[in-house]
Design a protein around this motif. Sequence first.
Motif, PDB file in Angstrom:
ATOM      1  N   PRO A   1       0.816  -1.211   0.000  1.00  0.00           N
ATOM      2  CA  PRO A   1       0.000   0.000   0.000  1.00  0.00           C
ATOM      3  C   PRO A   1       0.853   1.266   0.000  1.00  0.00           C
ATOM      4  O   PRO A   1       1.966   1.265   0.516  1.00  0.00           O
ATOM      5  N   LYS A   2       0.305   2.301  -0.580  1.00  0.00           N
ATOM      6  CA  LYS A   2       0.973   3.615  -0.598  1.00  0.00           C
ATOM      7  C   LYS A   2       0.167   4.561   0.273  1.00  0.00           C
ATOM      8  O   LYS A   2      -1.074   4.541   0.247  1.00  0.00           O
ATOM      9  N   LEU A   3       0.872   5.385   1.023  1.00  0.00           N
ATOM     10  CA  LEU A   3       0.189   6.342   1.897  1.00  0.00           C
ATOM     11  C   LEU A   3       0.413   7.756   1.382  1.00  0.00           C
ATOM     12  O   LEU A   3       1.437   8.047   0.756  1.00  0.00           O
ATOM     13  N   ASN A   4      -0.524   8.646   1.724  1.00  0.00           N
ATOM     14  CA  ASN A   4      -0.313  10.050   1.410  1.00  0.00           C
ATOM     15  C   ASN A   4       0.627  10.654   2.449  1.00  0.00           C
ATOM     16  O   ASN A   4       0.521  10.322   3.634  1.00  0.00           O
ATOM     17  N   PRO A   5       1.558  11.516   2.030  1.00  0.00           N
ATOM     18  CA  PRO A   5       2.430  12.149   3.024  1.00  0.00           C
ATOM     19  C   PRO A   5       1.609  13.004   3.993  1.00  0.00           C
ATOM     20  O   PRO A   5       0.624  13.611   3.597  1.00  0.00           O
ATOM     21  N   ILE A   6       2.022  12.996   5.266  1.00  0.00           N
ATOM     22  CA  ILE A   6       1.221  13.706   6.276  1.00  0.00           C
ATOM     23  C   ILE A   6       1.561  15.199   6.288  1.00  0.00           C
ATOM     24  O   ILE A   6       2.729  15.580   6.230  1.00  0.00           O
ATOM     25  N   LYS A   7       0.479  15.997   6.362  1.00  0.00           N
ATOM     26  CA  LYS A   7       0.662  17.449   6.385  1.00  0.00           C
ATOM     27  C   LYS A   7       0.333  18.007   7.762  1.00  0.00           C
ATOM     28  O   LYS A   7      -0.491  17.434   8.485  1.00  0.00           O
TER      29      LYS A   7
ATOM     30  N   LYS B   1       7.410  15.977   7.193  1.00  0.00           N
ATOM     31  CA  LYS B   1       8.785  15.544   6.931  1.00  0.00           C
ATOM     32  C   LYS B   1       9.342  16.283   5.717  1.00  0.00           C
ATOM     33  O   LYS B   1       8.589  16.665   4.822  1.00  0.00           O
ATOM     34  N   ASP B   2      10.655  16.430   5.716  1.00  0.00           N
ATOM     35  CA  ASP B   2      11.299  17.066   4.568  1.00  0.00           C
ATOM     36  C   ASP B   2      11.696  15.966   3.573  1.00  0.00           C
ATOM     37  O   ASP B   2      12.580  15.162   3.869  1.00  0.00           O
ATOM     38  N   TYR B   3      11.057  15.906   2.413  1.00  0.00           N
ATOM     39  CA  TYR B   3      11.343  14.851   1.439  1.00  0.00           C
ATOM     40  C   TYR B   3      12.429  15.257   0.440  1.00  0.00           C
ATOM     41  O   TYR B   3      12.728  14.508  -0.491  1.00  0.00           O
TER      42      TYR B   3
ATOM     43  N   LYS C   1      10.330  15.064  -3.217  1.00  0.00           N
ATOM     44  CA  LYS C   1       8.977  15.573  -2.947  1.00  0.00           C
ATOM     45  C   LYS C   1       8.006  15.307  -4.110  1.00  0.00           C
ATOM     46  O   LYS C   1       6.891  14.832  -3.912  1.00  0.00           O
ATOM     47  N   LYS C   2       8.459  15.564  -5.318  1.00  0.00           N
ATOM     48  CA  LYS C   2       7.561  15.386  -6.484  1.00  0.00           C
ATOM     49  C   LYS C   2       7.170  13.911  -6.647  1.00  0.00           C
ATOM     50  O   LYS C   2       6.018  13.583  -6.926  1.00  0.00           O
ATOM     51  N   ILE C   3       8.160  13.022  -6.438  1.00  0.00           N
ATOM     52  CA  ILE C   3       7.879  11.573  -6.587  1.00  0.00           C
ATOM     53  C   ILE C   3       6.897  11.130  -5.506  1.00  0.00           C
ATOM     54  O   ILE C   3       5.937  10.394  -5.765  1.00  0.00           O
ATOM     55  N   ILE C   4       7.115  11.628  -4.285  1.00  0.00           N
ATOM     56  CA  ILE C   4       6.231  11.275  -3.163  1.00  0.00           C
ATOM     57  C   ILE C   4       4.811  11.775  -3.452  1.00  0.00           C
ATOM     58  O   ILE C   4       3.823  11.081  -3.217  1.00  0.00           O
ATOM     59  N   GLU C   5       4.735  12.981  -3.986  1.00  0.00           N
ATOM     60  CA  GLU C   5       3.400  13.537  -4.279  1.00  0.00           C
ATOM     61  C   GLU C   5       2.701  12.727  -5.367  1.00  0.00           C
ATOM     62  O   GLU C   5       1.496  12.532  -5.335  1.00  0.00           O
ATOM     63  N   ARG C   6       3.486  12.235  -6.307  1.00  0.00           N
ATOM     64  CA  ARG C   6       2.888  11.481  -7.417  1.00  0.00           C
ATOM     65  C   ARG C   6       2.549  10.041  -7.001  1.00  0.00           C
ATOM     66  O   ARG C   6       1.461   9.549  -7.237  1.00  0.00           O
ATOM     67  N   ASN C   7       3.497   9.391  -6.299  1.00  0.00           N
ATOM     68  CA  ASN C   7       3.341   7.941  -6.041  1.00  0.00           C
ATOM     69  C   ASN C   7       2.922   7.583  -4.632  1.00  0.00           C
ATOM     70  O   ASN C   7       2.573   6.438  -4.366  1.00  0.00           O
ATOM     71  N   GLY C   8       3.019   8.532  -3.694  1.00  0.00           N
ATOM     72  CA  GLY C   8       2.737   8.224  -2.289  1.00  0.00           C
ATOM     73  C   GLY C   8       3.961   7.621  -1.602  1.00  0.00           C
ATOM     74  O   GLY C   8       5.008   7.443  -2.222  1.00  0.00           O
ATOM     75  N   ILE C   9       3.780   7.296  -0.320  1.00  0.00           N
ATOM     76  CA  ILE C   9       4.883   6.746   0.482  1.00  0.00           C
ATOM     77  C   ILE C   9       4.645   5.252   0.679  1.00  0.00           C
ATOM     78  O   ILE C   9       3.516   4.837   0.941  1.00  0.00           O
ATOM     79  N   ASN C  10       5.704   4.471   0.586  1.00  0.00           N
ATOM     80  CA  ASN C  10       5.559   3.025   0.806  1.00  0.00           C
ATOM     81  C   ASN C  10       5.190   2.747   2.261  1.00  0.00           C
ATOM     82  O   ASN C  10       5.831   3.271   3.182  1.00  0.00           O
TER      83      ASN C  10
END
Length: 276
Positions: A153-159, A168-170, A174-183
Amino acid sequence: MNNQSDSVEFEIYSKFDHENVRGEIHLDDAYKFLRKFEDDVAGIIFLDPPFNLGKDYGNGKKQDRKPRGEYISWLNTLITESERVLKPGGALYIYHLPSVATQITGLLNELLQFRHWIAVSMKNTFVRGQWLYPAHYALLYYTKGAPSHFNRPKLNPIKCKHCNSYIKDYGGYKKIIERNGINLSDIWDDLSPVRHNSTKTRSANELPVKLLERIVTISGTVGELYIDPFAGSGNGILAALKAGMHFSACDNEEQYCFLISERIQEELEEGVGISL
Ligand SMILES: C[S@@+](CC[C@H](N)C(=O)[O-])C[C@H]1O[C@@H](n2cnc3c(N)ncnc32)[C@H](O)[C@@H]1O
């Protein structure tokens, strides 16, 4: 082949056969329930047994207190039966206290393939004596040989609630995390205990739906069988149902079999969305 040594009769409390979804609820003992299955039939088995802490699950008899050795032997019989009933590649999940989880991993490691010890953060416990504050439960995840299904599953980064920027500072990711989510990792610290009356369906011990949805997302497949011998509120069954799995579940309390059956009926009437 069925390795059951004796034939077991079962009373089915309720049965569902609706379009693509089939399922049964049994009012019975978990071990006897597991004994009825043929070998190699389940895609997922989820064990959330009573923790042997003297809890009363509703019949006032407080059966949840066995001598420690007897309790661990009982869990081991459930593990042995679960291994028999799982399909090759199927997944067994067991939710328990870390102190008990360490005592059952010996047999689990012998019979099955270790995948993860998932630390599920639960901050509804109390500090006692000379111990650290216990802040997680163990969700043991094993498979019968190599897993036949695995989705990460992929999670949305927490704001931040206040400034809406990421906690967190990605950096450059950052762009990849926004596109694909966090493992999803093996520490689940984003689940809240079911405490509020608005979300609770029973008085205690109900696991968050999100936890069960994750299990089904990781190891579930449309059309396979989800088995839940300690079904309680039925949250696991509903997660499986929404993912298009068939189900077979059990509780030894009539009131929970009734509750689960009502919840399934409502879900089927509303129309179940298959999400896998
Ligand atoms: C820890 S709770 C499970 C909670 C469930 N996972 C949920 O999210 O609601 C354990 C459940 O197992 C049932 N139970 C206890 N002993 C049992 C047994 N020997 N066989 C079947 N069910 C049992 C209890 O009535 C209780 O509902």
